[in-house]
Design a protein around this motif. Structure first.
Motif, PDB file in Angstrom:
ATOM      1  N   PRO A  51      50.318  36.509  15.165  1.00 46.57           N
ATOM      2  CA  PRO A  51      49.502  35.921  13.869  1.00 46.57           C
ATOM      3  C   PRO A  51      48.058  36.134  13.917  1.00 46.57           C
ATOM      4  CG  PRO A  51      51.028  34.240  14.963  1.00 46.57           C
ATOM      5  CD  PRO A  51      51.048  35.557  15.794  1.00 46.57           C
ATOM      6  N   SER A  52      47.541  36.417  15.146  1.00 44.18           N
ATOM      7  CA  SER A  52      45.876  36.700  15.176  1.00 44.18           C
ATOM      8  C   SER A  52      45.647  38.059  14.547  1.00 44.18           C
ATOM      9  CB  SER A  52      45.346  36.465  16.522  1.00 44.18           C
ATOM     10  OG  SER A  52      45.985  37.420  17.471  1.00 44.18           O
ATOM     11  N   PHE A  53      46.639  38.932  14.938  1.00 39.88           N
ATOM     12  CA  PHE A  53      46.240  40.423  14.374  1.00 39.88           C
ATOM     13  C   PHE A  53      46.430  40.204  12.866  1.00 39.88           C
ATOM     14  CE2 PHE A  53      47.837  44.392  12.934  1.00 39.88           C
ATOM     15  CZ  PHE A  53      47.052  45.297  13.333  1.00 39.88           C
ATOM     16  N   ILE A  54      47.492  39.651  12.218  1.00 39.49           N
ATOM     17  CA  ILE A  54      47.821  39.559  10.883  1.00 39.49           C
ATOM     18  C   ILE A  54      46.459  39.069  10.289  1.00 39.49           C
ATOM     19  CG2 ILE A  54      49.408  38.525   8.971  1.00 39.49           C
ATOM     20  CD1 ILE A  54      51.583  38.733  11.235  1.00 39.49           C
ATOM     21  N   GLU A  55      45.989  37.872  10.727  1.00 40.80           N
ATOM     22  CA  GLU A  55      45.055  37.373  10.133  1.00 40.80           C
ATOM     23  C   GLU A  55      43.598  38.348  10.360  1.00 40.80           C
ATOM     24  OE1 GLU A  55      42.017  33.682  11.460  1.00 40.80           O
ATOM     25  OE2 GLU A  55      43.899  33.168  11.526  1.00 40.80           O
ATOM     26  N   GLU A  56      43.420  38.813  11.376  1.00 44.07           N
ATOM     27  CA  GLU A  56      42.307  39.849  11.473  1.00 44.07           C
ATOM     28  C   GLU A  56      42.459  41.240  10.494  1.00 44.07           C
ATOM     29  OE1 GLU A  56      41.242  40.941  15.485  1.00 44.07           O
ATOM     30  OE2 GLU A  56      41.626  38.999  16.121  1.00 44.07           O
ATOM     31  N   PHE A  57      43.650  41.665  10.365  1.00 41.31           N
ATOM     32  CA  PHE A  57      43.979  42.641   9.750  1.00 41.31           C
ATOM     33  C   PHE A  57      43.776  42.498   8.210  1.00 41.31           C
ATOM     34  CE2 PHE A  57      46.412  45.864   7.374  1.00 41.31           C
ATOM     35  CZ  PHE A  57      46.053  47.132   8.025  1.00 41.31           C
ATOM     36  N   GLY A  58      44.235  41.173   7.628  1.00 36.95           N
ATOM     37  CA  GLY A  58      43.913  40.810   6.394  1.00 36.95           C
ATOM     38  C   GLY A  58      42.415  40.643   6.168  1.00 36.95           C
ATOM     39  N   ALA A  59      41.587  40.202   7.045  1.00 37.81           N
ATOM     40  CA  ALA A  59      40.402  40.078   6.937  1.00 37.81           C
ATOM     41  C   ALA A  59      39.831  41.433   6.745  1.00 37.81           C
ATOM     42  CB  ALA A  59      39.479  39.352   7.963  1.00 37.81           C
ATOM     43  N   THR A  60      40.270  42.419   7.624  1.00 44.21           N
ATOM     44  CA  THR A  60      39.744  43.639   7.374  1.00 44.21           C
ATOM     45  C   THR A  60      39.915  44.558   6.168  1.00 44.21           C
ATOM     46  OG1 THR A  60      40.006  43.849   9.879  1.00 44.21           O
ATOM     47  CG2 THR A  60      39.936  45.957   8.569  1.00 44.21           C
ATOM     48  N   ILE A  61      40.996  44.271   5.615  1.00 50.27           N
ATOM     49  CA  ILE A  61      41.414  44.698   4.275  1.00 50.27           C
ATOM     50  C   ILE A  61      40.252  44.300   3.220  1.00 50.27           C
ATOM     51  CG2 ILE A  61      43.249  44.677   2.303  1.00 50.27           C
ATOM     52  CD1 ILE A  61      43.725  46.803   4.700  1.00 50.27           C
ATOM     53  N   GLU A  62      40.161  43.000   3.298  1.00 49.31           N
ATOM     54  CA  GLU A  62      39.306  42.249   2.269  1.00 49.31           C
ATOM     55  C   GLU A  62      37.704  42.840   2.375  1.00 49.31           C
ATOM     56  OE1 GLU A  62      39.978  40.404  -0.344  1.00 49.31           O
ATOM     57  OE2 GLU A  62      41.802  40.512   0.237  1.00 49.31           O
ATOM     58  N   MET A  63      37.135  43.283   3.749  1.00 55.05           N
ATOM     59  CA  MET A  63      35.962  43.498   3.871  1.00 55.05           C
ATOM     60  C   MET A  63      35.834  45.090   3.381  1.00 55.05           C
ATOM     61  SD  MET A  63      34.613  41.956   7.471  1.00 55.05           S
ATOM     62  CE  MET A  63      36.136  42.103   8.500  1.00 55.05           C
ATOM     63  N   LEU A  64      37.211  45.709   3.587  1.00 48.11           N
ATOM     64  CA  LEU A  64      37.003  47.311   3.026  1.00 48.11           C
ATOM     65  C   LEU A  64      37.137  47.191   1.589  1.00 48.11           C
ATOM     66  CD1 LEU A  64      39.630  48.878   5.599  1.00 48.11           C
ATOM     67  CD2 LEU A  64      37.236  49.456   5.361  1.00 48.11           C
ATOM     68  N   ARG A  65      37.774  46.179   1.051  1.00 46.73           N
ATOM     69  CA  ARG A  65      37.601  46.158  -0.551  1.00 46.73           C
ATOM     70  C   ARG A  65      35.931  45.934  -1.016  1.00 46.73           C
ATOM     71  NH1 ARG A  65      42.904  42.804  -0.692  1.00 46.73           N
ATOM     72  NH2 ARG A  65      44.440  44.414  -1.126  1.00 46.73           N
ATOM     73  N   THR A  72      41.119  44.894  -6.401  1.00 46.48           N
ATOM     74  CA  THR A  72      42.490  45.273  -6.326  1.00 46.48           C
ATOM     75  C   THR A  72      43.045  46.527  -5.682  1.00 46.48           C
ATOM     76  OG1 THR A  72      42.296  46.138  -8.650  1.00 46.48           O
ATOM     77  CG2 THR A  72      42.597  43.871  -8.604  1.00 46.48           C
ATOM     78  N   GLY A  73      42.077  47.382  -5.296  1.00 48.04           N
ATOM     79  CA  GLY A  73      42.574  48.487  -4.753  1.00 48.04           C
ATOM     80  C   GLY A  73      43.069  48.262  -3.229  1.00 48.04           C
ATOM     81  N   GLN A  74      44.031  49.132  -2.560  1.00 48.71           N
ATOM     82  CA  GLN A  74      44.464  48.877  -1.475  1.00 48.71           C
ATOM     83  C   GLN A  74      43.916  49.960  -0.609  1.00 48.71           C
ATOM     84  OE1 GLN A  74      46.720  46.465  -0.196  1.00 48.71           O
ATOM     85  NE2 GLN A  74      46.030  47.638   1.635  1.00 48.71           N
ATOM     86  N   PRO A  75      43.174  49.721   0.180  1.00 47.01           N
ATOM     87  CA  PRO A  75      42.653  50.511   1.498  1.00 47.01           C
ATOM     88  C   PRO A  75      43.502  50.828   2.472  1.00 47.01           C
ATOM     89  CG  PRO A  75      41.337  48.538   1.323  1.00 47.01           C
ATOM     90  CD  PRO A  75      42.375  48.273   0.425  1.00 47.01           C
TER      91      PRO A  75
END
Length: 95
Positions: A51-65, A72-75
Motif C-alpha cells: 500500500p505504501s508503494f502504491i500511494e508513493e507511485f501515484g504521488a510520483t505520477i501526479e508530480m510528473l504530470r 491527463t497524460g500518462q507519464p
C-alpha cells in the motif's frame, strides 16, 4: 574527508564518510557517500504491491504530470539505466 561535487573532490571535515577504508565508487568521482545515504540505500525495497508503494507511485505520477504540464497524460516511470530510457525512446520513434 572528501566528497564529490562537480567531479572535483573537496574537503568536508564535518561529514562522516564510512568509506575511509579505501572502498570508493569510481564513477564519476571517486565519490564517498554520507552514512545517511548508505543507510537509506541499504534498506529493503518495498514490494510493488505494498500500500505504501502504491500511494508513493501515484504521488510520483501526479508530480510528473505537473512537470510535463499535463493533467491527463500518462507519464512512464522506468526502473532501469539511462540507456533503457534511450531504448524506450528509439522503439517508440520507430513504431
Amino acid at each position: 574527508v572528501n566528497s564529490c561535487q562537480n567531479g572535483k573532490a573537496r574537503s568536508n571535515p564535518s561529514a562522516t564518510m564510512p568509506q575511509s577504508d579505501g572502498k570508493l565508487l569510481m564513477i564519476p568521482g571517486p565519490c564517498e557517500f554520507h552514512e545517511d545515504v548508505l543507510k537509506v540505500v541499504g534498506e529493503a525495497s518495498p514490494s510493488h504491491v505494498a500500500p505504501s508503494f502504491i500511494e508513493e507511485f501515484g504521488a510520483t505520477i501526479e508530480m510528473l504530470r505537473k512537470v510535463f504540464l499535463t493533467s491527463t497524460g500518462q507519464p512512464f516511470v522506468l526502473a532501469g539505466s539511462g540507456s533503457l530510457g534511450w531504448d524506450f525512446v528509439v522503439c517508440n520513434l520507430m513504431e
